[in-house]
Design a protein around this motif. Structure first.
Motif, PDB file in Angstrom:
ATOM      1  N   GLU A  54       0.807  -1.221   0.000  1.00 44.31           N
ATOM      2  CA  GLU A  54       0.000   0.000   0.000  1.00 44.31           C
ATOM      3  C   GLU A  54       0.841   1.272   0.000  1.00 44.31           C
ATOM      4  OE1 GLU A  54      -3.141  -0.061   2.905  1.00 44.31           O
ATOM      5  OE2 GLU A  54      -3.390  -2.249   2.734  1.00 44.31           O
ATOM      6  N   ILE A  55       2.158   1.141  -0.188  1.00 48.60           N
ATOM      7  CA  ILE A  55       3.032   2.311  -0.292  1.00 48.60           C
ATOM      8  C   ILE A  55       3.903   2.168  -1.538  1.00 48.60           C
ATOM      9  CG2 ILE A  55       3.093   2.581   2.213  1.00 48.60           C
ATOM     10  CD1 ILE A  55       6.009   1.527   2.105  1.00 48.60           C
ATOM     11  N   GLU A  56       4.631   3.225  -1.877  1.00 50.28           N
ATOM     12  CA  GLU A  56       5.536   3.193  -3.027  1.00 50.28           C
ATOM     13  C   GLU A  56       6.946   3.546  -2.551  1.00 50.28           C
ATOM     14  OE1 GLU A  56       4.138   5.664  -6.163  1.00 50.28           O
ATOM     15  OE2 GLU A  56       2.186   4.667  -6.324  1.00 50.28           O
ATOM     16  N   PRO A  57       7.722   2.528  -2.147  1.00 52.25           N
ATOM     17  CA  PRO A  57       9.074   2.802  -1.656  1.00 52.25           C
ATOM     18  C   PRO A  57       9.962   3.401  -2.743  1.00 52.25           C
ATOM     19  CG  PRO A  57       8.366   0.567  -1.109  1.00 52.25           C
ATOM     20  CD  PRO A  57       7.380   1.104  -2.093  1.00 52.25           C
ATOM     21  N   ARG A  58      10.864   4.270  -2.338  1.00 50.71           N
ATOM     22  CA  ARG A  58      11.854   4.812  -3.259  1.00 50.71           C
ATOM     23  C   ARG A  58      12.948   3.774  -3.526  1.00 50.71           C
ATOM     24  NH1 ARG A  58      13.609  10.117  -3.993  1.00 50.71           N
ATOM     25  NH2 ARG A  58      11.376  10.598  -3.791  1.00 50.71           N
ATOM     26  N   LEU A  59      13.253   2.958  -2.499  1.00 51.81           N
ATOM     27  CA  LEU A  59      14.353   2.010  -2.610  1.00 51.81           C
ATOM     28  C   LEU A  59      14.057   0.750  -1.803  1.00 51.81           C
ATOM     29  CD1 LEU A  59      17.332   1.299  -3.387  1.00 51.81           C
ATOM     30  CD2 LEU A  59      18.026   2.525  -1.313  1.00 51.81           C
ATOM     31  N   MET A  60      14.234  -0.420  -2.426  1.00 49.55           N
ATOM     32  CA  MET A  60      14.177  -1.707  -1.731  1.00 49.55           C
ATOM     33  C   MET A  60      15.625  -2.178  -1.585  1.00 49.55           C
ATOM     34  SD  MET A  60      10.881  -2.322  -1.261  1.00 49.55           S
ATOM     35  CE  MET A  60      10.664  -4.073  -0.964  1.00 49.55           C
ATOM     36  N   TYR A  61      16.078  -2.356  -0.354  1.00 50.32           N
ATOM     37  CA  TYR A  61      17.496  -2.628  -0.087  1.00 50.32           C
ATOM     38  C   TYR A  61      17.636  -3.968   0.622  1.00 50.32           C
ATOM     39  CZ  TYR A  61      22.349  -1.499   1.046  1.00 50.32           C
ATOM     40  OH  TYR A  61      23.722  -1.493   1.133  1.00 50.32           O
ATOM     41  N   SER A  62      18.501  -4.860   0.100  1.00 49.70           N
ATOM     42  CA  SER A  62      18.538  -6.233   0.609  1.00 49.70           C
ATOM     43  C   SER A  62      19.905  -6.699   1.115  1.00 49.70           C
ATOM     44  CB  SER A  62      18.066  -7.206  -0.480  1.00 49.70           C
ATOM     45  OG  SER A  62      18.933  -7.158  -1.600  1.00 49.70           O
TER      46      SER A  62
END
Length: 356
Positions: A54-62
């Motif tokens: 339900e959100i729009e992350p700027r960055l997915m970091y793993s």
């Protein structure tokens, strides 16, 4: 006379099954975040996508590594700067939360934590970084997550062995809080309630790994444990585990699960009031009996040699723990006593076994 000084940490907690995604979206809106960095290890990728639906992350970091090596922290900090991040969302266990804290430590960016284990790091203002095989910890208000979102559905698929190790890690927060440097009656009350909830919840999980009520009780107990620990500070147990984890790269939860009964046996005779409260929380005549009974029923890990610790490492470990041991520990800490304790931790034996 009753006299003490107690600190309570300011934190928002949202607890609800199946509500992680909606609660996270509400927190992003409440905090007016425009650039969200989500930190989640590869194992949490699918869960992170669901929680962030339900959100729009700027960055997915793993890029998550246990014990937070300084090099890993610097890479994450650079990524946050590059993307002008104004909110960190950690989805995972203690290593994931720890990496978010490392970023917050130097940037002041707020954290929303979504735990997937019982590590408890999400409820503390304690950070930890490892450099040159030495783990350093500290306390800083900037690393305390602004909000914790607990969703038991995120833990129902946790393997039983990991639930047990992680839950005993949480239990260690409670036990250590009974005699840590800043122990006080409020910490003790939280810790006792946590021990009761954790021992009940973990037994339910052992019987049925998908028990929602078992995971809820364990999650509730883990939070109380962490709150008590955050106020009371690190006792001997945690000093030992930080040395073993940072120096020899021991697995975090399993190390705590293995070390805990040995420190309890070491301190209990020197802290009778605390010992009796721990025993009462377990519903047994002694604290040591209660913990060993729980561990036996849970089939908890027993020896650090099973995880790669070498007997030849013990002399160095004794010296390092001796430097870090709190002066306020109920029982004086000596090189000789540590040698026995750490050998038992390595071998999986008890003091009684040693005497036979």
């Amino acid at each position: 006379m009753l006299e003490f000084e107690h600190d309570s940490l300011a934190q928002r907690v949202l607890f609800g099954a199946g509500k992680a995604a909606s609660n996270l979206a509400a927190e992003v809106t409440r905090l007016d975040a425009q650039s969200v960095m989500v930190i989640a290890g590869p194992a949490e990728t699918e869960l992170a996508e669901s929680v962030c639906s339900e959100i729009e992350p700027r960055l997915m970091y793993s890029d998550v590594v246990q014990h937070v090596p300084i090099e890993t922290a610097e890479k994450a900090r650079a990524a946050a700067r590059e993307h002008d991040v104004d909110l960190l969302v950690s989805i995972g266990g203690g290593s994931t939360t720890g990496l978010a804290k490392a970023v917050a430590l130097t940037s002041g960016i707020p954290i929303v934590a979504v735990p997937t284990t019982y590590a408890g790091s999400e409820a503390t203002n304690v950070w930890g970084l490892t450099e040159s095989s030495r783990k350093t910890t500290g306390v800083d208000a900037r690393v305390l997550p602004t909000t914790v979102i607990y969703d038991v559905l995120s833990l129902l698929t946790l393997p039983v062995k990991l639930s047990v190790a992680s839950g005993l890690n949480a239990l260690a927060h409670s036990v250590d809080s009974m005699w840590a440097p800043r122990a006080d009656p409020i910490n003790s009350t939280l810790a006792v309630e946590a021990i009761t909830a954790l021992s009940s919840g973990l037994r339910d999980i052992k019987r049925d790994s998908a028990s929602q009520s078992g995971h809820e009780q364990t999650l509730y107990g883990a939070y109380l444990s962490a709150v008590a620990f955050a106020s009371a500070g690190s006792g001997l147990h945690h000093k030992i585990c930080h040395v073993l984890g940072g120096t020899y790269n021991m697995p975090h939860a399993q190390t705590h699960a293995i070390v805990l009964p040995h420190v309890l046996e070491y301190n209990a005779p020197y802290a009778p009031a605390a010992e009796q409260r721990i025993a009462a929380a377990f519903g047994t005549s002694t604290a040591v009996e209660g913990l060993w009974s729980l561990r036996t029923e849970l089939e908890a890990p027993t020896a650090l040699r099973d995880y790669g610790l070498k007997e030849s490492d013990l002399d160095e470990a004794v010296a390092l723990v001796l430097e870090a041991a709190p002066a306020s520990n109920p029982r004086p800490v000596t090189a000789e006593s540590l040698e026995v304790l750490l050998h038992n931790v390595w071998a999986g034996t008890t003091s009684e076994d040693e005497g036979r």
